[in-house]
Design a protein around this motif. Structure first.
Motif, short mmCIF file in Angstrom:
data_model
loop_
_atom_site.label_atom_id
_atom_site.label_comp_id
_atom_site.label_asym_id
_atom_site.label_seq_id
_atom_site.Cartn_x
_atom_site.Cartn_y
_atom_site.Cartn_z
N UNK A 249 0.77 -1.10 -0.01
CA UNK A 249 -0.08 0.13 -0.06
C UNK A 249 0.82 1.47 -0.06
N UNK A 250 1.94 1.19 0.64
CA UNK A 250 2.92 2.28 0.72
C UNK A 250 3.37 2.83 -0.45
N UNK A 251 3.51 1.63 -1.40
CA UNK A 251 4.24 2.01 -2.91
C UNK A 251 3.29 2.86 -3.68
N UNK A 252 1.87 2.73 -3.47
CA UNK A 252 0.87 3.43 -4.09
C UNK A 252 0.78 3.11 -5.37
N UNK A 253 1.38 2.03 -6.03
CA UNK A 253 0.95 1.61 -7.45
C UNK A 253 0.02 0.40 -7.67
N UNK A 254 -0.89 0.30 -6.55
CA UNK A 254 -1.79 -0.90 -6.47
C UNK A 254 -3.31 -0.14 -6.91
N UNK A 255 -3.86 -0.93 -8.06
CA UNK A 255 -5.07 -0.50 -8.39
C UNK A 255 -5.97 -0.30 -7.06
N UNK A 256 -7.05 0.63 -7.22
CA UNK A 256 -7.86 0.98 -6.30
C UNK A 256 -8.43 -0.25 -5.58
N UNK A 257 -9.34 -0.98 -6.41
CA UNK A 257 -9.92 -2.33 -5.92
C UNK A 257 -9.10 -3.06 -5.19
N UNK A 258 -8.05 -3.32 -5.68
CA UNK A 258 -6.73 -4.16 -4.80
C UNK A 258 -6.58 -3.54 -3.65
N UNK A 259 -6.37 -2.36 -3.62
CA UNK A 259 -5.82 -1.48 -2.49
C UNK A 259 -7.09 -1.63 -1.26
N UNK A 260 -8.20 -1.56 -1.74
CA UNK A 260 -9.28 -1.62 -0.64
C UNK A 260 -9.41 -2.95 -0.24
N UNK A 261 -9.18 -4.09 -1.23
CA UNK A 261 -8.97 -5.42 -0.39
C UNK A 261 -7.74 -5.96 0.39
N UNK A 262 -6.72 -5.00 0.05
CA UNK A 262 -5.57 -5.25 0.82
C UNK A 262 -5.82 -4.51 2.10
N UNK A 263 -6.51 -3.62 2.39
CA UNK A 263 -6.49 -2.65 3.65
C UNK A 263 -7.56 -3.60 4.38
N UNK A 264 -8.56 -4.10 3.72
CA UNK A 264 -9.60 -4.72 4.54
C UNK A 264 -8.90 -6.01 5.32
N UNK A 265 -8.00 -6.77 4.30
CA UNK A 265 -7.22 -7.94 4.92
C UNK A 265 -6.29 -7.48 5.90
N UNK A 266 -5.79 -6.20 5.76
CA UNK A 266 -4.84 -5.65 6.89
C UNK A 266 -5.61 -5.56 8.08
N UNK A 267 -6.60 -4.75 7.82
CA UNK A 267 -7.59 -4.60 9.35
C UNK A 267 -8.06 -5.89 10.00
N UNK A 268 -8.24 -6.87 9.29
CA UNK A 268 -8.35 -8.24 9.79
C UNK A 268 -7.01 -8.74 10.57
N UNK A 269 -6.12 -8.58 9.84
CA UNK A 269 -4.82 -9.12 10.47
C UNK A 269 -4.36 -8.46 11.65
#
Length: 86
Positions: A23-43
């Protein structure tokens, strides 16, 4: 990857660090960033729960006046105003 609930603390933290890096690199598409953020919150919640479980388990047995008593780890001052172990 294994079910997140089955991960140990170290594995969950490593996965969380990887997500943060992506997420810090900022080169992740928006939908993937949202999915990553949600998984990160669960972790993050999983890590927090595991730390709370460990905190509850960490108790020191302290001998006071010939009696054995359980005392929470890192308690600061005990109920008698004495210093606890930190």
């Amino acid at each position: 990857m294994a079910n997140e609930a089955e991960l140990n603390f170290e594995a969950a933290m490593a996965a969380l660090e990887e997500i943060v890096g992506q997420l810090e690199h900022g080169d992740v598409p928006l939908e993937q960033a949202i999915d990553l953020f949600q998984r990160g919150m669960k972790l993050s919640q999983l890590c927090s729960q595991k730390l709370e479980q460990v905190e509850r388990k960490i108790e020191m047995i302290v001998e006071e006046d010939g009696d054995l008593r359980k005392k929470p780890f890192g308690g600061g001052l005990d109920e008698n105003g004495g210093e606890g172990l930190e």
